[in-house]
Design a protein around this motif. Structure first.
Motif, PDB file in Angstrom:
ATOM      1  N   ILE A  20      -5.422  15.012  40.741  1.00 23.29           N
ATOM      2  CA  ILE A  20      -6.192  13.991  40.016  1.00 23.29           C
ATOM      3  C   ILE A  20      -7.630  14.001  40.512  1.00 23.29           C
ATOM      4  O   ILE A  20      -7.919  14.415  41.627  1.00 23.29           O
ATOM      5  CB  ILE A  20      -5.579  12.579  40.169  1.00 23.29           C
ATOM      6  N   SER A  21      -8.506  13.536  39.652  1.00 20.76           N
ATOM      7  CA  SER A  21      -9.925  13.453  39.998  1.00 20.76           C
ATOM      8  C   SER A  21     -10.335  11.991  40.087  1.00 20.76           C
ATOM      9  O   SER A  21      -9.815  11.151  39.359  1.00 20.76           O
ATOM     10  CB  SER A  21     -10.766  14.145  38.926  1.00 20.76           C
ATOM     11  N   PHE A  22     -11.250  11.704  40.991  1.00 26.07           N
ATOM     12  CA  PHE A  22     -11.757  10.349  41.180  1.00 26.07           C
ATOM     13  C   PHE A  22     -13.251  10.332  40.933  1.00 26.07           C
ATOM     14  O   PHE A  22     -13.947  11.307  41.232  1.00 26.07           O
ATOM     15  CB  PHE A  22     -11.497   9.859  42.617  1.00 26.07           C
ATOM     16  N   THR A  23     -13.736   9.201  40.447  1.00 27.10           N
ATOM     17  CA  THR A  23     -15.185   9.029  40.384  1.00 27.10           C
ATOM     18  C   THR A  23     -15.698   8.942  41.816  1.00 27.10           C
ATOM     19  O   THR A  23     -14.935   8.644  42.748  1.00 27.10           O
ATOM     20  CB  THR A  23     -15.571   7.746  39.625  1.00 27.10           C
ATOM     21  N   GLU A  24     -16.964   9.181  42.005  1.00 25.57           N
ATOM     22  CA  GLU A  24     -17.522   9.162  43.360  1.00 25.57           C
ATOM     23  C   GLU A  24     -17.313   7.816  44.056  1.00 25.57           C
ATOM     24  O   GLU A  24     -16.872   7.784  45.203  1.00 25.57           O
ATOM     25  CB  GLU A  24     -19.002   9.537  43.342  1.00 25.57           C
ATOM     26  N   PRO A  25     -17.584   6.682  43.362  1.00 25.28           N
ATOM     27  CA  PRO A  25     -17.365   5.395  44.054  1.00 25.28           C
ATOM     28  C   PRO A  25     -15.899   5.183  44.444  1.00 25.28           C
ATOM     29  O   PRO A  25     -15.617   4.671  45.531  1.00 25.28           O
ATOM     30  CB  PRO A  25     -17.809   4.348  43.025  1.00 25.28           C
ATOM     31  N   ASN A  26     -14.977   5.589  43.586  1.00 26.98           N
ATOM     32  CA  ASN A  26     -13.569   5.424  43.920  1.00 26.98           C
ATOM     33  C   ASN A  26     -13.160   6.334  45.069  1.00 26.98           C
ATOM     34  O   ASN A  26     -12.391   5.929  45.947  1.00 26.98           O
ATOM     35  CB  ASN A  26     -12.695   5.696  42.693  1.00 26.98           C
ATOM     36  N   ASP A  27     -13.665   7.545  45.082  1.00 25.26           N
ATOM     37  CA  ASP A  27     -13.361   8.463  46.172  1.00 25.26           C
ATOM     38  C   ASP A  27     -13.906   7.929  47.497  1.00 25.26           C
ATOM     39  O   ASP A  27     -13.227   7.986  48.526  1.00 25.26           O
ATOM     40  CB  ASP A  27     -13.932   9.847  45.878  1.00 25.26           C
ATOM     41  N   GLU A  28     -15.108   7.378  47.473  1.00 23.69           N
ATOM     42  CA  GLU A  28     -15.694   6.797  48.688  1.00 23.69           C
ATOM     43  C   GLU A  28     -14.860   5.623  49.180  1.00 23.69           C
ATOM     44  O   GLU A  28     -14.646   5.460  50.382  1.00 23.69           O
ATOM     45  CB  GLU A  28     -17.149   6.374  48.440  1.00 23.69           C
ATOM     46  N   TRP A  29     -14.394   4.802  48.254  1.00 25.95           N
ATOM     47  CA  TRP A  29     -13.554   3.660  48.637  1.00 25.95           C
ATOM     48  C   TRP A  29     -12.259   4.145  49.275  1.00 25.95           C
ATOM     49  O   TRP A  29     -11.819   3.600  50.299  1.00 25.95           O
ATOM     50  CB  TRP A  29     -13.272   2.785  47.416  1.00 25.95           C
TER      51      TRP A  29
END
Length: 79
Positions: free
Chosen positions: A6-15
Motif C-alpha cells: 500500500i502507498s501512503f501520502t507523505e503526511p500519513n507516512d510521517e505520522w
C-alpha cells in the motif's frame, strides 16, 4: 497472514513513522492492523446504533428521522 503493498501520502507516512519512533508500535504493519481493528469495532457500534434508530423510527417512538437523530447525537458527542 496476507501481504499487501500500500502507498501512503507523505503526511500519513510521517505520522506512522512518528508512532513507531514513540515506541507505540513496533512496525507500520502492526499499527495499520490496529487501526483496522478499531475501525471494524467502530463499524459494529455504528451498525448497532443504526438498527436501534430504525427500530425506534418504525415503532413511532419518535417523529425525527434517522438522520436527524444521528445529527443530534453527533452534536452532543462533539460538544
Amino acid at each position: 497472514m496476507a501481504r499487501q503493498s500500500i502507498s501512503f501520502t507523505e503526511p500519513n507516512d510521517e505520522w506512522l513513522k512518528a508512532q513507531i519512533e514513540k515506541k507505540e508500535y513496533s512496525s507500520k504493519s502492526e499499527l495499520v492492523n490496529d487501526l483496522i481493528r478499531q475501525a471494524r469495532k467502530q463499524q459494529v457500534q455504528i451498525d448497532w446504533i443504526n438498527a436501534k434508530l430504525e427500530k425506534a423510527e418504525k415503532s413511532g417512538f419518535t417523529s425525527d428521522s434517522k438522520d436527524d437523530i444521528l445529527k443530534q447525537s453527533k452534536a452532543l458527542l462533539n460538544g
